[in-house]
Design an enzyme around this catalytic site. Structure first.
Site, PDB file in Angstrom:
ATOM      1  N   HIS A  63      33.638 -22.607  -7.125  1.00  0.00           N
ATOM      2  CA  HIS A  63      32.991 -21.626  -8.011  1.00  0.00           C
ATOM      3  C   HIS A  63      32.828 -20.278  -7.312  1.00  0.00           C
ATOM      4  O   HIS A  63      33.037 -19.218  -7.923  1.00  0.00           O
ATOM      5  CB  HIS A  63      31.655 -22.179  -8.508  1.00  0.00           C
ATOM      6  N   ASP A  87      31.344 -26.277 -17.071  1.00  0.00           N
ATOM      7  CA  ASP A  87      30.283 -26.837 -16.217  1.00  0.00           C
ATOM      8  C   ASP A  87      29.323 -25.741 -15.766  1.00  0.00           C
ATOM      9  O   ASP A  87      28.273 -26.022 -15.194  1.00  0.00           O
ATOM     10  CB  ASP A  87      30.893 -27.559 -15.007  1.00  0.00           C
ATOM     11  N   ASP A 107      34.839 -22.204 -23.751  1.00  0.00           N
ATOM     12  CA  ASP A 107      35.325 -23.541 -23.409  1.00  0.00           C
ATOM     13  C   ASP A 107      35.583 -24.300 -24.712  1.00  0.00           C
ATOM     14  O   ASP A 107      34.815 -24.207 -25.655  1.00  0.00           O
ATOM     15  CB  ASP A 107      34.300 -24.304 -22.554  1.00  0.00           C
ATOM     16  N   ASP A 138      39.063 -22.334 -28.366  1.00  0.00           N
ATOM     17  CA  ASP A 138      40.287 -22.365 -27.567  1.00  0.00           C
ATOM     18  C   ASP A 138      40.455 -21.040 -26.830  1.00  0.00           C
ATOM     19  O   ASP A 138      40.545 -19.977 -27.461  1.00  0.00           O
ATOM     20  CB  ASP A 138      41.486 -22.616 -28.499  1.00  0.00           C
ATOM     21  N   GLY A 139      40.522 -21.123 -25.514  1.00  0.00           N
ATOM     22  CA  GLY A 139      40.652 -19.900 -24.713  1.00  0.00           C
ATOM     23  C   GLY A 139      41.938 -19.168 -25.007  1.00  0.00           C
ATOM     24  O   GLY A 139      42.015 -17.937 -24.933  1.00  0.00           O
ATOM     25  N   ASP A 156      39.250 -20.917 -15.545  1.00  0.00           N
ATOM     26  CA  ASP A 156      38.722 -22.100 -14.863  1.00  0.00           C
ATOM     27  C   ASP A 156      38.980 -23.311 -15.769  1.00  0.00           C
ATOM     28  O   ASP A 156      38.067 -23.909 -16.350  1.00  0.00           O
ATOM     29  CB  ASP A 156      37.213 -21.910 -14.621  1.00  0.00           C
ATOM     30  N   SER A 157      40.255 -23.613 -15.911  1.00  0.00           N
ATOM     31  CA  SER A 157      40.627 -24.659 -16.879  1.00  0.00           C
ATOM     32  C   SER A 157      41.006 -25.956 -16.167  1.00  0.00           C
ATOM     33  O   SER A 157      41.175 -25.990 -14.953  1.00  0.00           O
ATOM     34  CB  SER A 157      41.835 -24.182 -17.699  1.00  0.00           C
ATOM     35  N   THR A 158      41.180 -26.983 -16.984  1.00  0.00           N
ATOM     36  CA  THR A 158      41.721 -28.237 -16.476  1.00  0.00           C
ATOM     37  C   THR A 158      43.202 -28.039 -16.184  1.00  0.00           C
ATOM     38  O   THR A 158      43.755 -26.958 -16.387  1.00  0.00           O
ATOM     39  CB  THR A 158      41.546 -29.335 -17.553  1.00  0.00           C
ATOM     40  N   PRO A 163      44.479 -30.122 -23.633  1.00  0.00           N
ATOM     41  CA  PRO A 163      44.066 -28.851 -24.261  1.00  0.00           C
ATOM     42  C   PRO A 163      44.413 -27.620 -23.419  1.00  0.00           C
ATOM     43  O   PRO A 163      44.448 -26.514 -23.924  1.00  0.00           O
ATOM     44  CB  PRO A 163      42.547 -29.010 -24.409  1.00  0.00           C
TER      45      PRO A 163
HETATM   46  N1  SAM Z   1      37.223 -26.388 -11.765  1.00  0.00           N
HETATM   47  C1  SAM Z   1      37.966 -27.386 -12.551  1.00  0.00           C
HETATM   48  C2  SAM Z   1      39.412 -27.423 -12.085  1.00  0.00           C
HETATM   49  O1  SAM Z   1      39.806 -26.553 -11.305  1.00  0.00           O
HETATM   50  O2  SAM Z   1      40.118 -28.353 -12.535  1.00  0.00           O
HETATM   51  C3  SAM Z   1      37.848 -27.053 -14.006  1.00  0.00           C
HETATM   52  C4  SAM Z   1      36.461 -27.328 -14.497  1.00  0.00           C
HETATM   53  S1  SAM Z   1      36.073 -26.871 -16.118  1.00  0.00           S
HETATM   54  C5  SAM Z   1      35.052 -28.201 -16.519  1.00  0.00           C
HETATM   55  C6  SAM Z   1      37.558 -27.139 -17.025  1.00  0.00           C
HETATM   56  C7  SAM Z   1      37.320 -26.827 -18.480  1.00  0.00           C
HETATM   57  O3  SAM Z   1      38.495 -26.345 -19.128  1.00  0.00           O
HETATM   58  C8  SAM Z   1      36.880 -28.047 -19.329  1.00  0.00           C
HETATM   59  O4  SAM Z   1      35.510 -27.912 -19.659  1.00  0.00           O
HETATM   60  C9  SAM Z   1      37.784 -28.014 -20.561  1.00  0.00           C
HETATM   61  O5  SAM Z   1      37.093 -28.317 -21.759  1.00  0.00           O
HETATM   62  C10 SAM Z   1      38.265 -26.568 -20.518  1.00  0.00           C
HETATM   63  N2  SAM Z   1      39.491 -26.298 -21.285  1.00  0.00           N
HETATM   64  C11 SAM Z   1      40.657 -26.998 -21.288  1.00  0.00           C
HETATM   65  N3  SAM Z   1      41.535 -26.438 -22.155  1.00  0.00           N
HETATM   66  C12 SAM Z   1      40.907 -25.343 -22.695  1.00  0.00           C
HETATM   67  C13 SAM Z   1      41.287 -24.350 -23.639  1.00  0.00           C
HETATM   68  N4  SAM Z   1      42.503 -24.352 -24.211  1.00  0.00           N
HETATM   69  N5  SAM Z   1      40.382 -23.373 -23.932  1.00  0.00           N
HETATM   70  C14 SAM Z   1      39.156 -23.360 -23.356  1.00  0.00           C
HETATM   71  N6  SAM Z   1      38.729 -24.277 -22.461  1.00  0.00           N
HETATM   72  C15 SAM Z   1      39.609 -25.261 -22.146  1.00  0.00           C
END
Ligand code: SAM
Length: 277
Positions: A63, A87, A107, A138-139, A156-158, A163
């Site tokens: 972070h 988070d 998110d 949706d970002g 900071d996405s998955t 998604p």
């Molecule tokens: N720090 C972590 C990593 O590096 O893998 C990521 C943590 S954060 C919890 C990841 C977030 O991305 C999730 O809460 C998920 O819901 C979000 N996410 C995934 N696809 C997305 C999209 N298309 N738009 C917005 N948020 C999205």
């Protein structure tokens, strides 16, 4: 008493395993399988689709490094966007910068926000700050609908699946450039050089075609695949390696320092080879 361990397969042949104290919550949301698990070594941890997202013990590394490198690079980051980040950890770090007037988080999954607030309060605790606007959506769409609005954008996405699959495309990075102001800066987490080298290479190539200044930096995150994590920074005008000393105002951190701001761009040979021209 039998032991319970949570194993994350980081490749099909390699993973990490964590001794579990108790399972706090599991739920199939509209977008992903959410697990909140209390572990002996790393405290409460959030997993999405079986992948480590964050842990109470080592969350500060990621972070701080996602937030402070771009926020000290930009001379006056007033309007900031976090894509993903449910988070709340990146938002907590963003708010340590007094210049930030507004921080928007988008998110796709409101359940991540809900259960992070419940089980990761020290990470998610600033999502209710008056400077923060939280949107569930949706970002990719949010970026497509934004123009000339943000000073700094952090993705900071998955991982690029489910998604988040669209959040690692050249079209998305072009959208980010449009959503940024004329001297905007953006950072995306770009996984690790051991198991996903091609992702790093591809993202650097795409971002370099859009942003005049494109760089890669790293951080050590023990619970992330391989432990050697990378971040890709794209900037329209301000170079992260040209930040003047007076820009580094005091903030409370546990990993980031102004010395590390520069050192994190020094790459091991096998990593710099991934992005050489
Ligand atoms: N720090 C972590 C990593 O590096 O893998 C990521 C943590 S954060 C919890 C990841 C977030 O991305 C999730 O809460 C998920 O819901 C979000 N996410 C995934 N696809 C997305 C999209 N298309 N738009 C917005 N948020 C999205």
């Amino acid at each position: 008493m039998s032991e319970l361990w949570y194993t994350e397969k980081q490749t099909k042949n390699f993973g990490i395993t964590l001794k579990v104290k108790q399972t706090l919550h599991t739920e199939q949301t509209d977008f992903q399988y959410l697990e909140m698990v209390e572990t002996e070594e790393f405290g409460n941890m959030l997993f999405l689709d079986g992948m480590v997202m964050t842990s109470q013990k080592d969350e500060f590394v990621y972070h701080e490094m996602v937030a402070h490198v771009p926020l000290f690079t930009h001379p006056n980051p007033e309007n900031v966007l976090v894509v993903g980040g449910g988070d709340g950890g990146v938002i907590r770090e963003v708010l340590k910068h007094p210049q930030v007037k507004k921080a928007t988080l988008v998110d796709i999954d409101g359940k991540v926000i809900e259960y992070s607030k419940k089980f990761l309060p020290e990470i998610a605790g600033k999502l209710d700050d008056p400077r923060v606007e939280v949107k569930v959506g949706d970002g990719f769409m949010h970026i497509a609908e934004s123009e000339n609005e943000y000073d700094v954008i952090m993705v900071d996405s998955t991982e690029p699946m489910g998604p988040a699959v669209n959040l690692f495309t050249k079209g998305f990075y072009a959208g980010i450039a449009k959503a940024l102001k004329e001297d905007g800066v953006f950072v995306a987490q770009t996984d690790n050089p051991w198991f996903t080298p091609e992702l790093i290479t591809n993202v650097q190539r795409d971002v370099k075609e859009i942003f005049p200044i494109t760089r890669l930096y790293t951080a050590n995150i023990p619970t992330y695949p391989s432990g050697l994590w990378t971040f890709t920074i794209g900037s329209k005008k301000h170079d992260p390696l040209e930040v003047s000393e007076d820009r580094f105002h005091e903030i409370e951190t546990k990993y980031y320092t102004k010395e590390l701001h520069k050192a994190c761009f020094v790459l091991p040979k096998f990593v710099s080879d991934l992005i050489k021209e």
